[in-house]
Design an enzyme around this catalytic site. Structure first.
Site, PDB file in Angstrom:
ATOM      1  CE  LYS A  53      -3.908  -2.278   2.254  1.00  0.00           C
ATOM      2  NZ  LYS A  53      -4.848  -2.360   3.379  1.00  0.00           N
ATOM      3  CD  GLN A  97      -3.601  -4.139   6.516  1.00  0.00           C
ATOM      4  OE1 GLN A  97      -3.772  -3.046   5.969  1.00  0.00           O
ATOM      5  NE2 GLN A  97      -3.957  -5.266   5.946  1.00  0.00           N
ATOM      6  CG  ASP A 120      -9.488   0.478   5.650  1.00  0.00           C
ATOM      7  OD1 ASP A 120      -9.409  -0.014   4.513  1.00  0.00           O
ATOM      8  OD2 ASP A 120      -8.563   0.407   6.495  1.00  0.00           O
TER       9      ASP A 120
HETATM   10  N1  L34 Z   1      -7.769  -1.965   7.714  1.00  0.00           N
HETATM   11  N2  L34 Z   1      -7.262  -4.140   7.143  1.00  0.00           N
HETATM   12  C1  L34 Z   1      -7.684  -2.918   6.774  1.00  0.00           C
HETATM   13  N3  L34 Z   1      -8.037  -2.621   5.497  1.00  0.00           N
HETATM   14  C2  L34 Z   1      -7.945  -3.570   4.538  1.00  0.00           C
HETATM   15  O1  L34 Z   1      -8.343  -3.285   3.291  1.00  0.00           O
HETATM   16  C3  L34 Z   1      -7.469  -4.842   4.870  1.00  0.00           C
HETATM   17  N4  L34 Z   1      -7.264  -5.849   3.941  1.00  0.00           N
HETATM   18  C4  L34 Z   1      -7.561  -7.220   4.319  1.00  0.00           C
HETATM   19  C5  L34 Z   1      -6.814  -7.512   5.623  1.00  0.00           C
HETATM   20  N5  L34 Z   1      -6.818  -6.388   6.555  1.00  0.00           N
HETATM   21  C6  L34 Z   1      -7.158  -5.118   6.210  1.00  0.00           C
HETATM   22  C7  L34 Z   1      -6.270  -5.857   3.024  1.00  0.00           C
HETATM   23  O2  L34 Z   1      -5.586  -4.869   2.774  1.00  0.00           O
HETATM   24  C8  L34 Z   1      -6.998  -8.002   3.154  1.00  0.00           C
HETATM   25  N6  L34 Z   1      -6.139  -7.071   2.451  1.00  0.00           N
HETATM   26  C9  L34 Z   1      -5.321  -7.405   1.361  1.00  0.00           C
HETATM   27  C10 L34 Z   1      -4.610  -6.437   0.646  1.00  0.00           C
HETATM   28  C11 L34 Z   1      -3.815  -6.773  -0.428  1.00  0.00           C
HETATM   29  C12 L34 Z   1      -3.694  -8.062  -0.819  1.00  0.00           C
HETATM   30  C13 L34 Z   1      -4.378  -9.054  -0.122  1.00  0.00           C
HETATM   31  C14 L34 Z   1      -5.178  -8.708   0.959  1.00  0.00           C
HETATM   32  C15 L34 Z   1      -2.816  -8.391  -1.969  1.00  0.00           C
HETATM   33  O3  L34 Z   1      -2.142  -7.535  -2.495  1.00  0.00           O
HETATM   34  N7  L34 Z   1      -2.778  -9.655  -2.413  1.00  0.00           N
HETATM   35  C16 L34 Z   1      -1.948 -10.055  -3.508  1.00  0.00           C
HETATM   36  C17 L34 Z   1      -0.927 -11.077  -3.068  1.00  0.00           C
HETATM   37  C18 L34 Z   1      -0.050 -10.537  -1.989  1.00  0.00           C
HETATM   38  C19 L34 Z   1       1.005 -11.526  -1.562  1.00  0.00           C
HETATM   39  O4  L34 Z   1       1.783 -11.962  -2.425  1.00  0.00           O
HETATM   40  O5  L34 Z   1       1.040 -11.858  -0.356  1.00  0.00           O
HETATM   41  C20 L34 Z   1      -2.826 -10.683  -4.578  1.00  0.00           C
HETATM   42  O6  L34 Z   1      -2.422 -10.659  -5.730  1.00  0.00           O
HETATM   43  O7  L34 Z   1      -3.886 -11.207  -4.213  1.00  0.00           O
END
Ligand code: L34
Length: 294
Positions: A53, A97, A120
């Protein structure tokens, strides 16, 4: 039918380019959108999401204020930091987060965030506004899901959407967004959860199936209608000795099986995840614009 795979990374990249231009125009007017970021503890998945982020903010020209606090941080210290960010004019959005360590009451911390900075969309004020169809910040993952559907040309109006999962962060908000009488919504919405009897009888009716159950293989091909659009919100780390990291990521959907039956499907990784990050920036820029207009 062999499904088209929705490339979330590509849709996200396109939106980030649009955002970059918008931020440049704001900066030219002296407005620098700012995000306050708080991560408590060392959870590796959370740390990687938060870093992604912050990097995305930097690339878009959004200022971010990074705060990584030890797992032993007290609730009072955390709330004091949120309150400082509430008062800080450089910060238009606050990200705490989740999940937080067990000794901290998440509701108490979230409830401290000023609704105008709640990018959020987690505060009770924003949740209430979402439900009654008022202007609000939409939670990033659901907001990203709707953008992916809309930008992939999926007809939402009149569709039967089945949501699997009832979390406050995905299931409940995405269901509420899609049932509003407005553009990119107006769907018939069914919510399934761990208390649902014969879940497959519901999921098989879905024109659009949104899966946020937090468990691999929650949805298999026999549970999906031919031609459905399937959005996999799950991000599960499963052990994989063949990988350097020792794990790989899978969603909640049996991708290989369901791909053969759906018309559209999102992969994990590279589906909803990159959109979640993008929508946080969209909301932060929106907050900066609203602040400047006040
Ligand atoms: N406050 N907490 C708050 N806001 C959020 O919007 C989140 N979330 C969830 C967990 N806690 C939070 C996230 O940011 C889930 N989440 C999130 C964000 C990004 C990704 C997955 C979950 C992401 O970028 N996933 C990648 C893979 C990342 C990796 O390699 O580990 C994808 O391509 O799915």
């Amino acid at each position: 039918m062999a499904a088209t795979i929705i490339d979330g990374t590509q849709v996200a990249a396109q939106m980030r380019e649009e955002l970059k231009r918008e931020v440049a125009a704001l900066r030219a007017k002296g407005i620098v959108p700012g995000l306050g970021v708080i991560l408590v503890g060392q959870d590796p998945a959370s740390a990687s999401y938060v870093s992604a982020k912050e990097q995305a903010c930097a690339e878009a020209g959004i200022y971010s204020d990074d705060n990584r606090l030890p797992a032993v941080t007290s609730q009072a210290e955390l709330i004091a930091l949120v309150e400082r960010m509430n008062q800080d004019p450089r910060i238009h959005g606050i990200l705490v987060q989740l999940p937080l360590p067990k000794h901290i009451d998440e509701d108490a911390v979230i409830g401290t965030i000023r609704p105008e900075k709640d990018v959020d969309g987690f505060t009770p004020i924003n949740v209430g506004r979402l439900v009654i169809g008022q202007q609000c910040f939409m939670p990033c993952t659901p907001h990203g899901v709707v953008q992916l559907l809309a930008r992939s040309g999926v007809q939402i109006d009149g569709a039967h959407v089945v949501v699997v999962g009832r979390s406050n962060i995905v299931g409940k908000p995405v269901a509420n967004m899609l049932l509003q009488k407005q553009k990119n919504a107006n769907a018939t919405v069914t919510i399934c959860h761990t208390g649902t009897r014969d879940m497959a009888s519901f999921t098989r009716q879905a024109d659009i199936l949104i899966v946020a159950a937090g468990r691999p293989n929650t949805i298999t091909a026999d549970m999906v209608k031919e031609g459905a659009a399937v959005i996999d919100v799950g991000v599960n780390r499963i052990e994989d000795a063949t990988r350097k990291s020792g794990f790989r990521l899978v969603g909640d959907v049996d991708f290989e099986g369901v791909k053969a039956k759906a018309s559209l499907i999102t992969p994990v990784p590279g589906g909803v995840g990159p959109m979640t990050i993008t929508m946080l920036m969209v909301n932060t820029v929106e907050s900066a614009k609203r602040h400047a207009a006040r």
